[in-house]
Every structure is written in structure tokens, then in C-alpha cells.
Write an enzyme that holds these catalytic residues in place. Structure first.
Site, PDB file in Angstrom:
ATOM      1  N   ASP A   7     -10.335 116.098 144.031  1.00 42.25           N
ATOM      2  CA  ASP A   7      -9.278 115.090 143.914  1.00 42.25           C
ATOM      3  C   ASP A   7      -9.455 114.389 142.569  1.00 42.25           C
ATOM      4  OD1 ASP A   7      -7.725 112.576 144.315  1.00 42.25           O
ATOM      5  OD2 ASP A   7      -7.596 113.254 146.394  1.00 42.25           O
ATOM      6  N   LEU A  14      -8.329 111.489 141.995  1.00 47.64           N
ATOM      7  CA  LEU A  14      -8.311 110.068 142.357  1.00 47.64           C
ATOM      8  C   LEU A  14      -7.176 109.296 141.665  1.00 47.64           C
ATOM      9  CD1 LEU A  14     -12.161 109.314 142.438  1.00 47.64           C
ATOM     10  CD2 LEU A  14     -10.666 110.027 144.308  1.00 47.64           C
ATOM     11  N   GLY A  24      -5.686 108.814 145.141  1.00 49.54           N
ATOM     12  CA  GLY A  24      -6.722 108.914 146.168  1.00 49.54           C
ATOM     13  C   GLY A  24      -7.762 107.811 146.017  1.00 49.54           C
ATOM     14  N   GLN A  79       1.699 115.499 143.160  1.00 54.36           N
ATOM     15  CA  GLN A  79       2.554 114.379 142.773  1.00 54.36           C
ATOM     16  C   GLN A  79       3.509 114.261 143.960  1.00 54.36           C
ATOM     17  OE1 GLN A  79       5.076 111.953 142.125  1.00 54.36           O
ATOM     18  NE2 GLN A  79       6.176 113.884 141.980  1.00 54.36           N
ATOM     19  N   TYR A  94      10.719 117.279 142.975  1.00 55.47           N
ATOM     20  CA  TYR A  94       9.611 117.345 143.944  1.00 55.47           C
ATOM     21  C   TYR A  94       9.876 118.437 144.985  1.00 55.47           C
ATOM     22  CZ  TYR A  94       6.869 115.931 148.066  1.00 55.47           C
ATOM     23  OH  TYR A  94       6.049 115.929 149.169  1.00 55.47           O
TER      24      TYR A  94
HETATM   25  N1  LIG Z   1       3.174 111.398 153.244  1.00 53.92           N
HETATM   26  C1  LIG Z   1       4.248 112.101 153.621  1.00 53.92           C
HETATM   27  O1  LIG Z   1       5.146 111.587 154.287  1.00 53.92           O
HETATM   28  C2  LIG Z   1       4.343 113.570 153.277  1.00 53.92           C
HETATM   29  C3  LIG Z   1       5.419 114.302 153.811  1.00 53.92           C
HETATM   30  C4  LIG Z   1       5.531 115.668 153.506  1.00 53.92           C
HETATM   31  C5  LIG Z   1       4.585 116.263 152.691  1.00 53.92           C
HETATM   32  N2  LIG Z   1       3.555 115.537 152.180  1.00 53.92           N
HETATM   33  C6  LIG Z   1       2.577 116.229 151.331  1.00 53.92           C
HETATM   34  O2  LIG Z   1       1.286 116.019 151.884  1.00 53.92           O
HETATM   35  C7  LIG Z   1       0.311 116.011 150.827  1.00 53.92           C
HETATM   36  C8  LIG Z   1      -0.521 114.749 150.921  1.00 53.92           C
HETATM   37  O3  LIG Z   1       0.332 113.611 150.753  1.00 53.92           O
HETATM   38  P1  LIG Z   1      -0.181 112.121 150.962  1.00 53.92           P
HETATM   39  O4  LIG Z   1       0.914 111.374 151.608  1.00 53.92           O
HETATM   40  O5  LIG Z   1      -1.528 112.126 151.593  1.00 53.92           O
HETATM   41  O6  LIG Z   1      -0.233 111.625 149.443  1.00 53.92           O
HETATM   42  P2  LIG Z   1      -1.439 110.929 148.641  1.00 53.92           P
HETATM   43  O7  LIG Z   1      -0.867 110.510 147.314  1.00 53.92           O
HETATM   44  O8  LIG Z   1      -2.085 109.893 149.465  1.00 53.92           O
HETATM   45  O9  LIG Z   1      -2.454 112.136 148.424  1.00 53.92           O
HETATM   46  C9  LIG Z   1      -2.369 113.028 147.344  1.00 53.92           C
HETATM   47  C10 LIG Z   1      -3.765 113.190 146.785  1.00 53.92           C
HETATM   48  O10 LIG Z   1      -3.723 114.134 145.719  1.00 53.92           O
HETATM   49  C11 LIG Z   1      -4.484 113.626 144.642  1.00 53.92           C
HETATM   50  N3  LIG Z   1      -3.964 114.212 143.396  1.00 53.92           N
HETATM   51  C12 LIG Z   1      -2.761 113.978 142.824  1.00 53.92           C
HETATM   52  N4  LIG Z   1      -2.650 114.687 141.684  1.00 53.92           N
HETATM   53  C13 LIG Z   1      -3.787 115.403 141.567  1.00 53.92           C
HETATM   54  C14 LIG Z   1      -4.263 116.332 140.601  1.00 53.92           C
HETATM   55  N5  LIG Z   1      -3.535 116.655 139.520  1.00 53.92           N
HETATM   56  N6  LIG Z   1      -5.498 116.882 140.785  1.00 53.92           N
HETATM   57  C15 LIG Z   1      -6.257 116.535 141.859  1.00 53.92           C
HETATM   58  N7  LIG Z   1      -5.855 115.669 142.789  1.00 53.92           N
HETATM   59  C16 LIG Z   1      -4.636 115.110 142.658  1.00 53.92           C
HETATM   60  C17 LIG Z   1      -4.322 112.117 144.699  1.00 53.92           C
HETATM   61  O11 LIG Z   1      -5.361 111.413 144.034  1.00 53.92           O
HETATM   62  C18 LIG Z   1      -4.335 111.886 146.200  1.00 53.92           C
HETATM   63  O12 LIG Z   1      -5.642 111.688 146.691  1.00 53.92           O
HETATM   64  C19 LIG Z   1       1.100 116.137 149.528  1.00 53.92           C
HETATM   65  O13 LIG Z   1       1.093 117.495 149.129  1.00 53.92           O
HETATM   66  C20 LIG Z   1       2.498 115.709 149.914  1.00 53.92           C
HETATM   67  O14 LIG Z   1       3.462 116.286 149.064  1.00 53.92           O
HETATM   68  C21 LIG Z   1       3.412 114.198 152.444  1.00 53.92           C
END
Ligand SMILES: NC(=O)c1ccc[n+]([C@@H]2O[C@H](COP(=O)([O-])OP(=O)(O)OC[C@H]3O[C@@H](n4cnc5c(N)ncnc54)[C@H](O)[C@@H]3O)[C@@H](O)[C@H]2O)c1
Length: 320
Positions: free
Chosen positions: A40, A42, A45, A89, A155
Site C-alpha cells: 500500500d 498509504l 490508507g 484511485q 474510474y
Molecule cells: N468503498 C466502496 O464503496 C467501493 C465500492 C466498489 C468498489 N470499491 C473498490 O474497492 C477497493 C477498496 O476501496 P476502499 O473503499 O477500501 O478505498 P480506500 O481508499 O480506503 O483503499 C484504497 C487503498 O489503496 C491504496 N492505494 C491507492 N493508490 C495506490 C497505489 N498507487 N499504490 C499502492 N496503494 C495504493 C490507498 O492508500 C488505500 O489504502 C478499491 O479498488 C475500490 O475501487 C470500493
């Protein structure tokens, strides 16, 4: 096959493991005896989300960007059997404002991970796509997996492209995979500063006795699914593979106003919401048909909306 590896303490790489969903997945993996490597950068995160898992199990955390060459080196040292790819993202609005950054992280980073996975002999990858931003506003509700994909934001496009890459990678390199398309996830640890987490935003505001903003008229609907239920779906998808694609939601449409009212009731907040202009890229309505996950994964959403809201509000109350 993967279930047997879990019993024998298999090795699993989780990208985005310090995120909202990722940290709950890591909790579950650690509690089942997996050895876990979190990768990650961060950017959104937080290490604090992994504090419990770190105490309880075999968890290593590397601050690495999924786009960097260090990813392959970290994967090679750890040699995972299974990968969950969650790093992304995640903001629709940010993807509209800066599509090339979205593509860089979500597509270039994703392809970099696929290359690394094949190089170190990973057997299976579970990809977290999206159910909300993939089908487009013309889709019938609740929307099934075989509906044509017409994403209306960079996205959504980047998630669609990654699904295509996974299909190609399986044909070309034999990497088995499953795709989970979650609806709107909510629950403890979601970032209340984030754009997608309307439950977290409203919970924080109502607990702080400030009026939250509803963008649009509050009549937009979404399918809200509790985070532990999504984790359960990811675990089941890891055992399915074979290129399976699964919607994960409740099939129920809940309006933004209904979400606000449920939270306000729960914390006895009597101030109303403030209304702002609608945001570009937001769909008016979305709900997922999840019968395929029920049929093929034996999955169902176990947490009712009322219980999920109560658990989330309790957590935000205890974690100011
Ligand atoms: N939260 C929702 O409602 C939802 C719905 C559908 C899909 N998703 C998908 O679920 C996954 C997790 O989403 P979330 O809600 O936990 O989001 P989040 O932002 O809490 O988690 C994403 C994580 O990815 C890390 N990250 C971002 N860019 C990075 C990079 N270039 N290299 C390494 N790490 C990186 C961030 O630091 C973070 O810890 C994502 O793929 C998102 O698209 C989320």
C-alpha cells in the site's frame, strides 16, 4: 484448492490492504491463519487500521506503490499463492478531474501487478472492480452481471479495462481470477473525508452535531452493502476463480435522504441536512442483482441496513 492452502497457512498478497475494505479483509485473512503481505502506498490508507491484525497474526506491510518496480521485488520475496487487488484511485470525482492520474494508478498499476503476479507464479487473483460505476445510467435495476458495461466516468472505465486485462492474462499466461463488483460499501473505518462514503460522512457529521451536505435533492439511490459482507464475498470468490464475475450488494435501493434519516435517528440528531448541487459523474440510481453470487458462491448479505448503520455509528462514536 485455495481453502486447503488456507488451512495450511497459505500466503496472500493484499494490495490496498491499509484501506477501508482492505483492512477488514486483512483482519479476516489473519484470523484464518493466512500469512499476509500488504502492499500500500498509504495515499489514503492508514497503518492504524491494521494495528489489531498486526498484533494477532503473520502480517507484513510494505509501503510500495503498485506502479513501481519495487512491487515485483516485494512479491518475489514473499511468493504469494493468492492476490487480492484492491489498491486504487477510488474517487469518481477525482477521475473526472484528472483522468490520466486515474488511468495511471488503476490501469498501469494494475497491469504492473499482473506482470509481477505471473513472474512469481501466483495461482489466482481476486480483483475488486465496481458495481456502481460500471453499468451506466441506462441499465435496468437491479442490474445483473451480463448487462452491457457503459461506464460514465474514467474510474468506471479503468475498472472495465482491468476486467478485460484479467481475461487476456488468463488466456495468455494462465493466471486464474475472479472479479467482485461491489455496490456502495459502508462500515467502520471508512474515511469520513472521502467522497464515496456517504454513511461515514453523515455518521461523523451527525455525531459532531453538524449538518451534513446532501448533493442533489437526496432522491438519488444506491445499493448499500456492509463491509464484512463484502469481505465474505471476496473470500468466497477466492475459492471460485475460473474468471467468475460477481455483483455484491443487496439489490435494495436506498435514497441519500433515507440514509441521512436512518443515521440521524440512530444518534438522535435533530438538525436537518444542507442541500448542495449534484456532482458530475454521479448516477441517479443504482442497485445490483446479486443472484449469481448467491447461486455460485453461496453468498448473501447477512447484515441488515439497520444493523449495519448501528454498527457503523457505534464505531464512529467510539473513534472520534
Ligand atoms: N468503498 C466502496 O464503496 C467501493 C465500492 C466498489 C468498489 N470499491 C473498490 O474497492 C477497493 C477498496 O476501496 P476502499 O473503499 O477500501 O478505498 P480506500 O481508499 O480506503 O483503499 C484504497 C487503498 O489503496 C491504496 N492505494 C491507492 N493508490 C495506490 C497505489 N498507487 N499504490 C499502492 N496503494 C495504493 C490507498 O492508500 C488505500 O489504502 C478499491 O479498488 C475500490 O475501487 C470500493
Amino acid at each position: 484448492m485455495v481453502r486447503n492452502r488456507a488451512a495450511a497457512a497459505g500466503r496472500v498478497l493484499v494490495t490496498g490492504g491499509a484501506g477501508f475494505l482492505g483492512s477488514h479483509l486483512v483482519d479476516r485473512l489473519v484470523s484464518e491463519g493466512w500469512r499476509v503481505l500488504v502492499v500500500d502506498n498509504l495515499s489514503s490508507g492508514k497503518l492504524s487500521r491494521l494495528a489489531d491484525a498486526r498484533r494477532r497474526g503473520a502480517l507484513t506491510i510494505h509501503k510500495v506503490d503498485v506502479r513501481s518496480g519495487d512491487l515485483a521485488a516485494a512479491a518475489a520475496r514473499f511468493s504469494p499463492d493468492l492476490v487480492f487487488h484492491l489498491a486504487a484511485q477510488t474517487s469518481v470525482a477525482a477521475s473526472m478531474a484528472d483522468p490520466s492520474r486515474d488511468a495511471d494508478i488503476n490501469i498501469t498499476g494494475g497491469v504492473n501487478l499482473l506482470e509481477a503476479a505471473v513472474a512469481v507464479g501466483v495461482e489466482r487473483l481476486v480483483f475488486t472492480s465496481t458495481g456502481g460505476a460500471l453499468y451506466g445510467s441506462g441499465a435496468a435495476l437491479p442490474t445483473a452481471e451480463d448487462t452491457p458495461l457503459r461506464p460514465e466516468s474514467p474510474y468506471g472505465i479503468s475498472k472495465k479495462v482491468m476486467e478485460d486485462y484479467l481475461h487476456f492474462w488468463k488466456q495468455a499466461h494462465g493466471l486464474d481470477y475472479a472479479v467482485v463488483r461491489p455496490a456502495n460499501i459502508y462500515g467502520p473505518r471508512q474515511d469520513p473525508g472521502g467522497e464515496a462514503g456517504v454513511v461515514a460522512v453523515f455518521a461523523r457529521a451527525c455525531l459532531d452535531r453538524t449538518r451534513p451536505t446532501i448533493f442533489g435533492e437526496g432522491t438519488d439511490t444506491r445499493d448499500y452493502v456492509y463491509v464484512d459482507d463484502v469481505v465474505d464475498a471476496l473470500m468466497r470468490a477466492a475459492e471460485a476463480g475460473e474468471g467468475g464475475v460477481y455483483n455484491i450488494g443487496t439489490g435494495v435501493e436506498t435514497s441519500t435522504t433515507e440514509v441521512f434519516e436512518a443515521i440521524a435517528r440512530c444518534v438522535r440528531f435533530r438538525g436537518g441536512a444542507v442541500y448542495g448541487p449534484p456532482r458530475p459523474g454521479d448516477l441517479p440510481h443504482s442497485a445490483l442483482d446479486c443472484r449469481k453470487a448467491r447461486r455460485e458462491l453461496g453468498w448473501q448479505p447477512y447484515t441488515s441496513f439497520e444493523e449495519g448503520i448501528r454498527l457503523t455509528v457505534d464505531w464512529f462514536g467510539e473513534n472520534p
